[in-house]
Scaffold this motif. Structure first.
Motif, PDB file in Angstrom:
ATOM      1  N   ARG A   1       4.163   5.938  -5.188  1.00 50.34           N
ATOM      2  CA  ARG A   1       4.092   6.175  -6.639  1.00 50.34           C
ATOM      3  C   ARG A   1       3.273   7.416  -6.948  1.00 50.34           C
ATOM      4  O   ARG A   1       3.635   8.220  -7.798  1.00 50.34           O
ATOM      5  N   ARG A   2       2.148   7.567  -6.235  1.00 49.18           N
ATOM      6  CA  ARG A   2       1.295   8.752  -6.450  1.00 49.18           C
ATOM      7  C   ARG A   2       2.065  10.036  -6.100  1.00 49.18           C
ATOM      8  O   ARG A   2       2.145  10.968  -6.889  1.00 49.18           O
TER       9      ARG A   2
ATOM     10  N   TYR B   1       0.847  -1.196   0.000  1.00 50.57           N
ATOM     11  CA  TYR B   1       0.000   0.000   0.000  1.00 50.57           C
ATOM     12  C   TYR B   1       0.889   1.255   0.000  1.00 50.57           C
ATOM     13  O   TYR B   1       0.629   2.219  -0.717  1.00 50.57           O
TER      14      TYR B   1
ATOM     15  N   TRP C   1       2.123   2.075  -3.371  1.00 57.29           N
ATOM     16  CA  TRP C   1       1.127   2.754  -4.207  1.00 57.29           C
ATOM     17  C   TRP C   1       1.093   4.246  -3.882  1.00 57.29           C
ATOM     18  O   TRP C   1       1.033   5.082  -4.772  1.00 57.29           O
ATOM     19  N   GLU C   2       1.108   4.532  -2.591  1.00 54.44           N
ATOM     20  CA  GLU C   2       1.112   5.950  -2.179  1.00 54.44           C
ATOM     21  C   GLU C   2       2.394   6.626  -2.662  1.00 54.44           C
ATOM     22  O   GLU C   2       2.371   7.752  -3.137  1.00 54.44           O
TER      23      GLU C   2
ATOM     24  N   HIS D   1       8.820   0.912 -11.396  1.00 50.48           N
ATOM     25  CA  HIS D   1       8.817   2.386 -11.229  1.00 50.48           C
ATOM     26  C   HIS D   1      10.069   2.818 -10.476  1.00 50.48           C
ATOM     27  O   HIS D   1      10.056   3.785  -9.731  1.00 50.48           O
TER      28      HIS D   1
ATOM     29  N   ALA E   1       7.082  -4.057  -5.239  1.00 49.39           N
ATOM     30  CA  ALA E   1       5.932  -3.296  -5.749  1.00 49.39           C
ATOM     31  C   ALA E   1       6.373  -2.068  -6.545  1.00 49.39           C
ATOM     32  O   ALA E   1       5.585  -1.484  -7.278  1.00 49.39           O
TER      33      ALA E   1
END
Ligand code: AHR
Length: 498
Positions: free
Chosen positions: A193-194, A187, A190-191, A229, A225
């Protein structure tokens, strides 16, 4: 009693440049750290004229503090930067969720940047991921780094700062596995990456620091994850506190065994560094050179609680630990690109208008000679002073603790060798033959030694020089030299080479 040891410096084995940022610092809105350790207000008798505590500025300047991380720590993931800009008298007071009490917001972004300028350090800002948004982080970046006719660049200008600050280092959350939001690693990825997508796009010159952990599991799952990226990560950070009252005792009261436990456990930190490097290298697969940052490290004694504002004394033992840890970071110069001791309170302690320089301050003052040199491989042989336990705190067998711990570097013009040596023994002086593998002549050597009668000694407000340094210079004219390192001492040799 004197026993023989040897230290052989490999003059042709360069590890990498010693990034000056491994001697970095961290300040957070907790206890006495910012108020009144850093910020006293313009009208205070102990202000430098800008509102900063003069003694703290002088201390950080004199050790060439290269980088300062702010505003936290746990505080960062509850901090809203816009509370801390504009006229001080109209800034909102907020609850300090992590460290209790109220936050006046008197010390905000403009003050932090100015503090770094006065000290001569590079700023490192940690953005709020836990309770913030990419939009808020982007606005902060715009406030700091952009120069156009935009809302936040104009806000900075109207607050009196026309030129952009060009803050290079940006941390994306703090301890996101814990106080930063209790995320799981996927999680958080994901944050990350944002946040990083927009931050990097707005200012491609910045360097982003992802929040790692001392558990291998977090780093592997996060890096996996992020695999596709990887370009968004410049550094992975870990934190390490020596925090175990039972094993290490109190700040000033500890047994000999507890003293040795503390130094012995540096190997545990080394193991975690190796594991983090492994995770970085495995998933970046040579596509990007991602560095490791240890952006919080230090000793956290039982006396430092939320109630005491994390205040603790700093003895010669803490300085010996700091010196051996800095030796370790120097030996890992190829991968460790920054480290920030927690917190500035470890180099100077304040009480009212009084300030003392701690034993750890002296270590930073001595070790600044390594900054921007090339780290060299060193072979250091000395007797065992503590055999440790069969099983370590990590259920792995660690190596016995040796008396001497060393690191070496050479100036970029190859004329000066810097050797830092810690004698970790509590009862023996050790004499060591210092040589180099190329037979290069040592012309002159200066030895600076930090020591005191007792390893439990500390500097206090009444007697500020219980633990202090002494300096001696020697003519050598030979490719080897013998030095005696006193029990429980930190030593820096600067040697002029032929
Ligand atoms: O330095 C005190 C706290 O320790 C920091 O806020 C947090 O990041 C760490 O757990």
């Amino acid at each position: 009693m004197v026993e023989d040891c040897s230290i052989d410096i490999k003059l042709d084995h360069y590890i990498d440049l010693v990034d000056k940022n491994i001697f970095g610092h961290f300040i957070e809105h907790l206890g006495r750290c910012i108020y009144p350790g850093v910020w006293v207000g313009i009208n205070s008798k102990v202000s430098d004229g800008n509102g900063f505590r003069r003694d703290t500025v002088d201390a950080l300047k004199s050790i060439f503090a290269p980088v300062i991380r702010w505003p936290g720590g746990c505080f960062a993931d509850y901090y809203h930067w816009s509370d801390g800009v504009g006229p001080r008298e109209s800034r909102p007071r907020r609850l300090n969720v992590w460290w209790k009490g109220e936050e006046s917001n008197e010390f905000g972004t403009d003050e932090f940047i100015q503090f770094c300028k006065v000290v001569g350090a590079e700023p490192y800002i940690c953005v709020n991921v836990g309770s913030g948004s990419p939009e808020e982080a982007l606005a902060w970046l715009e406030y700091c780094n952009l120069s156009g006719n935009t809302k936040y660049a104009n806000m900075r200008a109207s607050n009196g700062h026309i030129e952009p600050y060009n803050v290079k280092f940006w941390g994306v959350g703090n301890e996101s596995w814990g106080c930063g939001g209790n995320f799981d690693p996927v999680y958080y990825a994901w944050e990350y990456r944002r946040f990083s997508t927009f931050l990097k796009r707005a200012d491609p010159s910045i360097k982003l620091i992802a929040c790692g952990h001392i558990t291998r599991d977090w780093n592997f799952r996060f890096m996996e994850a992020m695999r596709d990226h990887i370009h968004l990560i410049d550094y992975l950070s870990i934190h390490y506190y020596f925090r175990n009252g039972q094993r290490y005792g109190d700040d000033v009261n500890f047994s000999d065994e507890q003293y040795f436990n503390l130094l012995y456990d540096i190997q545990h930190l080394e193991y975690l560094i190796q594991q983090a490097i492994y995770a970085i290298d495995f998933f970046s697969e040579g596509r990007k050179d991602i560095g490791l940052i240890v952006d919080e490290w230090g000793v956290w004694h039982p006396q430092a609680t939320v109630e005491t504002g994390l205040y603790q004394q700093n003895t010669l033992r803490d300085a010996i630990l700091a010196a051996s840890v800095l030796n370790l970071f120097t030996r890992y110069s190829n991968k460790i690109k920054m480290a920030n001791i927690a917190q500035a309170q470890s180099v100077c302690l304040t009480e009212g208008n009084k300030t003392i320089l701690t034993p750890t301050y002296h270590v930073f003052n001595m070790y600044k000679s390594h900054m921007n040199n090339y780290a060299l491989k060193v072979e250091c042989e000395s007797p065992t002073v503590w055999s440790g336990e069969k099983e370590s705190i990590v259920q792995r067998k660690l190596k016995p603790l040796k008396a001497l711990d060393a690191s070496a570097s050479i100036s970029q013009d190859k004329k000066i060798l810097v050797l830092t040596v810690v004698n970790q023994s509590l009862d023996k002086d050790y004499s060591a033959k210092i040589s180099n593998n190329r037979g290069v002549k040592f012309l002159e050597a200066t030895l600076v030694t930090l020591n005191a009668n007792n390893v439990r000694s500390y500097n206090d407000f009444e007697s500020k020089d219980n633990v202090k340094t002494v300096e001696e210079t020697f003519t050598v004219n030979s490719s080897s030299i013998e030095f005696t390192f006193k029990k429980h001492s930190v030593n820096r040799l600067t040697i002029k080479l032929e």
